[in-house]
Motif scaffolding. Structure first.
Motif, PDB file in Angstrom:
ATOM      1  N   ASN A 184       7.760  -9.125  -4.066  1.00  0.00           N
ATOM      2  CA  ASN A 184       7.270  -8.935  -5.443  1.00  0.00           C
ATOM      3  C   ASN A 184       6.252  -7.790  -5.511  1.00  0.00           C
ATOM      4  OD1 ASN A 184       7.404  -9.521  -8.186  1.00  0.00           O
ATOM      5  ND2 ASN A 184       5.619 -10.872  -8.100  1.00  0.00           N
ATOM      6  N   ALA A 185       6.504  -6.754  -4.719  1.00  0.00           N
ATOM      7  CA  ALA A 185       5.655  -5.555  -4.791  1.00  0.00           C
ATOM      8  C   ALA A 185       5.946  -4.838  -6.116  1.00  0.00           C
ATOM      9  CB  ALA A 185       5.980  -4.625  -3.625  1.00  0.00           C
ATOM     10  N   ALA A 186       4.935  -4.146  -6.640  1.00  0.00           N
ATOM     11  CA  ALA A 186       5.153  -3.362  -7.863  1.00  0.00           C
ATOM     12  C   ALA A 186       6.025  -2.161  -7.516  1.00  0.00           C
ATOM     13  CB  ALA A 186       3.816  -2.902  -8.430  1.00  0.00           C
ATOM     14  N   LEU A 187       6.921  -1.778  -8.432  1.00  0.00           N
ATOM     15  CA  LEU A 187       7.773  -0.618  -8.125  1.00  0.00           C
ATOM     16  C   LEU A 187       7.578   0.502  -9.148  1.00  0.00           C
ATOM     17  CD1 LEU A 187      10.034  -1.467 -10.301  1.00  0.00           C
ATOM     18  CD2 LEU A 187      11.162  -2.528  -8.376  1.00  0.00           C
ATOM     19  N   GLU A 188       6.392   0.528  -9.773  1.00  0.00           N
ATOM     20  CA  GLU A 188       6.065   1.622 -10.695  1.00  0.00           C
ATOM     21  C   GLU A 188       6.186   2.949  -9.943  1.00  0.00           C
ATOM     22  OE1 GLU A 188       5.120  -1.278 -11.280  1.00  0.00           O
ATOM     23  OE2 GLU A 188       4.874  -1.478 -13.439  1.00  0.00           O
ATOM     24  N   PRO A 189       6.588   4.014 -10.625  1.00  0.00           N
ATOM     25  CA  PRO A 189       6.746   5.316  -9.971  1.00  0.00           C
ATOM     26  C   PRO A 189       5.490   5.775  -9.237  1.00  0.00           C
ATOM     27  CG  PRO A 189       7.634   5.403 -12.197  1.00  0.00           C
ATOM     28  CD  PRO A 189       6.977   4.057 -12.048  1.00  0.00           C
ATOM     29  N   GLU A 190       4.319   5.327  -9.699  1.00  0.00           N
ATOM     30  CA  GLU A 190       3.072   5.750  -9.056  1.00  0.00           C
ATOM     31  C   GLU A 190       2.942   5.092  -7.679  1.00  0.00           C
ATOM     32  OE1 GLU A 190       3.315   4.460 -12.205  1.00  0.00           O
ATOM     33  OE2 GLU A 190       3.197   6.392 -13.243  1.00  0.00           O
ATOM     34  N   VAL A 191       3.472   3.864  -7.544  1.00  0.00           N
ATOM     35  CA  VAL A 191       3.452   3.168  -6.248  1.00  0.00           C
ATOM     36  C   VAL A 191       4.434   3.871  -5.299  1.00  0.00           C
ATOM     37  CG1 VAL A 191       3.936   0.981  -5.064  1.00  0.00           C
ATOM     38  CG2 VAL A 191       2.911   0.954  -7.352  1.00  0.00           C
ATOM     39  N   THR A 192       5.594   4.185  -5.834  1.00  0.00           N
ATOM     40  CA  THR A 192       6.623   4.872  -5.046  1.00  0.00           C
ATOM     41  C   THR A 192       6.109   6.233  -4.574  1.00  0.00           C
ATOM     42  OG1 THR A 192       8.282   3.715  -6.305  1.00  0.00           O
ATOM     43  CG2 THR A 192       9.006   5.707  -5.207  1.00  0.00           C
ATOM     44  N   ALA A 193       5.375   6.907  -5.461  1.00  0.00           N
ATOM     45  CA  ALA A 193       4.826   8.224  -5.106  1.00  0.00           C
ATOM     46  C   ALA A 193       3.870   8.090  -3.921  1.00  0.00           C
ATOM     47  CB  ALA A 193       4.098   8.829  -6.305  1.00  0.00           C
ATOM     48  N   LEU A 194       3.052   7.053  -3.949  1.00  0.00           N
ATOM     49  CA  LEU A 194       2.135   6.827  -2.827  1.00  0.00           C
ATOM     50  C   LEU A 194       2.932   6.518  -1.555  1.00  0.00           C
ATOM     51  CD1 LEU A 194      -0.597   6.225  -1.429  1.00  0.00           C
ATOM     52  CD2 LEU A 194      -0.322   3.848  -2.182  1.00  0.00           C
ATOM     53  N   ALA A 195       3.921   5.644  -1.667  1.00  0.00           N
ATOM     54  CA  ALA A 195       4.700   5.257  -0.475  1.00  0.00           C
ATOM     55  C   ALA A 195       5.343   6.502   0.148  1.00  0.00           C
ATOM     56  CB  ALA A 195       5.765   4.232  -0.863  1.00  0.00           C
ATOM     57  N   ARG A 196       5.840   7.409  -0.703  1.00  0.00           N
ATOM     58  CA  ARG A 196       6.477   8.632  -0.174  1.00  0.00           C
ATOM     59  C   ARG A 196       5.452   9.502   0.553  1.00  0.00           C
ATOM     60  NH1 ARG A 196      10.398   8.887  -4.787  1.00  0.00           N
ATOM     61  NH2 ARG A 196      12.069   7.649  -3.872  1.00  0.00           N
ATOM     62  N   MET A 197       4.254   9.593  -0.027  1.00  0.00           N
ATOM     63  CA  MET A 197       3.218  10.398   0.639  1.00  0.00           C
ATOM     64  C   MET A 197       2.856   9.766   1.989  1.00  0.00           C
ATOM     65  SD  MET A 197      -0.500  11.654  -0.670  1.00  0.00           S
ATOM     66  CE  MET A 197      -1.883  11.879   0.436  1.00  0.00           C
ATOM     67  N   LEU A 198       2.765   8.431   2.015  1.00  0.00           N
ATOM     68  CA  LEU A 198       2.397   7.753   3.267  1.00  0.00           C
ATOM     69  C   LEU A 198       3.468   7.992   4.338  1.00  0.00           C
ATOM     70  CD1 LEU A 198       1.011   4.396   1.778  1.00  0.00           C
ATOM     71  CD2 LEU A 198      -0.324   6.230   2.847  1.00  0.00           C
ATOM     72  N   VAL A 199       4.730   7.997   3.934  1.00  0.00           N
ATOM     73  CA  VAL A 199       5.822   8.262   4.894  1.00  0.00           C
ATOM     74  C   VAL A 199       5.678   9.674   5.454  1.00  0.00           C
ATOM     75  CG1 VAL A 199       8.324   8.612   5.062  1.00  0.00           C
ATOM     76  CG2 VAL A 199       7.410   6.554   3.970  1.00  0.00           C
ATOM     77  N   LYS A 200       5.343  10.608   4.555  1.00  0.00           N
ATOM     78  CA  LYS A 200       5.131  11.991   4.982  1.00  0.00           C
ATOM     79  C   LYS A 200       3.970  12.062   6.002  1.00  0.00           C
ATOM     80  CE  LYS A 200       5.288  16.211   2.224  1.00  0.00           C
ATOM     81  NZ  LYS A 200       5.037  16.740   0.880  1.00  0.00           N
ATOM     82  N   MET A 201       3.002  11.184   5.821  1.00  0.00           N
ATOM     83  CA  MET A 201       1.838  11.161   6.725  1.00  0.00           C
ATOM     84  C   MET A 201       2.176  10.499   8.062  1.00  0.00           C
ATOM     85  SD  MET A 201      -1.139  10.100   3.975  1.00  0.00           S
ATOM     86  CE  MET A 201      -2.469   9.926   5.164  1.00  0.00           C
TER      87      MET A 201
END
Ligand code: UD1
Length: 420
Positions: A184-201
């Motif tokens: 039940n994680a939030a899937l707002e685009p802003e959350v996804t944007a963070l997840a993508r940045m973290l993967v890049k990191m």
């Protein structure tokens, strides 16, 4: 303090470039605490919340500088682990430093945010999530004090879909030892944007863009450069404003997928929308049809564009119901719209807007960020002069809104005032 003087009615026409998403920036910025070094965040909006967060990061030892919408961050030396009340009371998202600080440095002290203008907004899910990862949390003198050795991966179920809790706990889980599963994680685009940045990191996250995230903790992450996604709420605001004024406006730098719920409602109301790549053109020739909305977590209709819809429906031929399932008391703007001549009844968790009343300019007061956008929009379609007080709320999330709307044909002037 500033106020806006707005003359109406006007018709909006022309092209506007939408800024980077404020709420995405606020999620990306604290990620710099996870790995020391230099970051460039492109398409960062130049608004008050970004300045406030930059100052908060500055108080932790991060050097932050915004130049032409690129935010430079240097997190090489962290000197403090505390987010003081002064920052948190200005902006609830200050709590986003909690997860990364406790994950990376094993300690954090963050003021409890307290209430806000649209009701109680607890942070229990942030704290429970961090506790599930092994952080020890205590509340002391109005502050959340979190400590940990190395966080440990775990299953974290969010009782309610929460953008903030998902962002905060995700930043902690990426550095925890072992696997975490978020449900039940939030899937707002802003959350996804963070997840993508973290993967890049260097983070290992599966399931991005869904409600289940699988995170395999890593020992270290590295700094990166990232582009911020377009602001879907700013875009929704300009789209609805264009429809309200029976205008013809083209928005550039938008992600139409993020706006699907709003676009569909606008079409139901009678507007014509033409979507090409990252551009949306909206045209509207008549009074809108009355269209109900119910806010819901993404991809539902966003609560942050709810007040704007209420302003739009003041012009409809008929009554419409605006229901907010996320913040059921977020109707503080209604008495202000009454001052312009609106007929709106607030019921339990909703309001009913009876359209077609004559609207005339008046002095109104902003109570929160999106409410103030709705007041500006309502003033643009009211006859005569309106004054909108306390526009610092609008400056939190809209970069130069009066300049952008003026360029589209609005008549808006900013004035300094002693009025409070
Ligand atoms: C974020 C946005 C805000 C938007 C909201 C809902 C940022 C900086 N702010 O706020 O603009 O209006 O999402 O889309 O991105 N809740 C709890 N316990 C918690 C946390 C939340 O019960 O610990 C509840 C809230 O009261 C609310 C719901 O969860 O009813 C959703 O709130 P949440 O998604 O957390 O909002 P924010 O992250 O604060």
């Amino acid at each position: 303090m500033d106020k806006f003087i707005v003359e109406g009615p006007v018709r909006l026409q022309g092209t506007v470039t939408v800024s980077g998403a404020k709420n995405a920036s606020l999620a990306l910025m604290p990620a710099c605490l996870l790995a020391p070094g230099i970051y460039h965040l492109g398409n960062t909006p130049n608004n008050r919340d970004v300045w406030t967060f930059s100052r908060l990061l500055g108080s932790l030892g991060v050097h932050a500088e915004l130049n032409s919408n690129t935010l430079f961050l240097d997190s090489s030396t962290i000197t403090s682990y505390e987010a003081p009340y002064d920052h948190v009371k200005k902006m609830r998202a200050s709590i986003y430093v909690l997860g990364p600080l406790v994950a990376r440095y094993g300690q954090a002290r963050v003021s409890l945010p307290g209430g806000c203008n649209f009701g109680p907004r607890p942070v229990d899910l942030h704290l429970k999530g961090l506790e599930r990862l092994g952080a020890k949390i205590e509340v002391e003198g109005g502050y959340i004090v979190a400590t940990a050795d190395r966080l440990q991966g775990n299953h974290v179920h969010f009782d309610v879909s929460s953008v903030g809790a998902t962002v905060n706990v995700l930043m902690a889980a990426v550095l925890a030892k072992g696997q975490s599963v978020f449900t039940n994680a939030a899937l707002e685009p802003e959350v996804t944007a963070l997840a993508r940045m973290l993967v890049k990191m260097g983070a290992r996250i599966e399931g991005i863009g869904t409600t289940t995230l699988e995170i395999e903790g890593v020992d270290t992450l590295k700094p990166v450069n990232e582009e911020t996604i377009p602001d879907r709420i700013e875009a929704a605001t300009y789209l609805i404003a264009a429809a309200m004024t029976r205008g013809d406006v083209t928005l550039k730098n938008v992600n139409p997928y993020h706006l699907a719920a709003v676009v569909q409602k606008l079409e139901e109301s009678g507007a014509e929308l033409d979507v090409t790549g990252e551009t949306i053109r909206i045209t509207m020739n008549d009074a809108p049809n009355a269209v109900d909305i119910t806010t819901a977590p993404y991809p539902g209709y966003p609560t942050d564009a709810q007040a704007q819809w209420a302003a739009y429906m003041m012009l409809a031929n008929g009554a419409s119901t605006i229901k907010d399932t996320i913040y059921p008391t977020r109707f503080g703007y209604v008495p202000e719209l009454h001052r312009l001549g609106a007929e709106i009844e607030v019921t339990d968790g909703a309001c009913v807007v009876k359209g077609g009343r004559r609207l005339t300019g008046a002095t109104v007061m902003s109570s929160d960020l999106r409410a103030s956008a709705s007041l500006v929009m309502a003033a643009m379609v009211s006859e005569g002069r309106s004054e909108i007080l306390r526009v610092y709320h609008i400056d939190r999330g809209y970069e130069a809104i009066e300049r952008r709307l003026t360029a589209l044909g609005a008549v808006i002037r900013r004035e300094h005032t002693e009025e409070y």
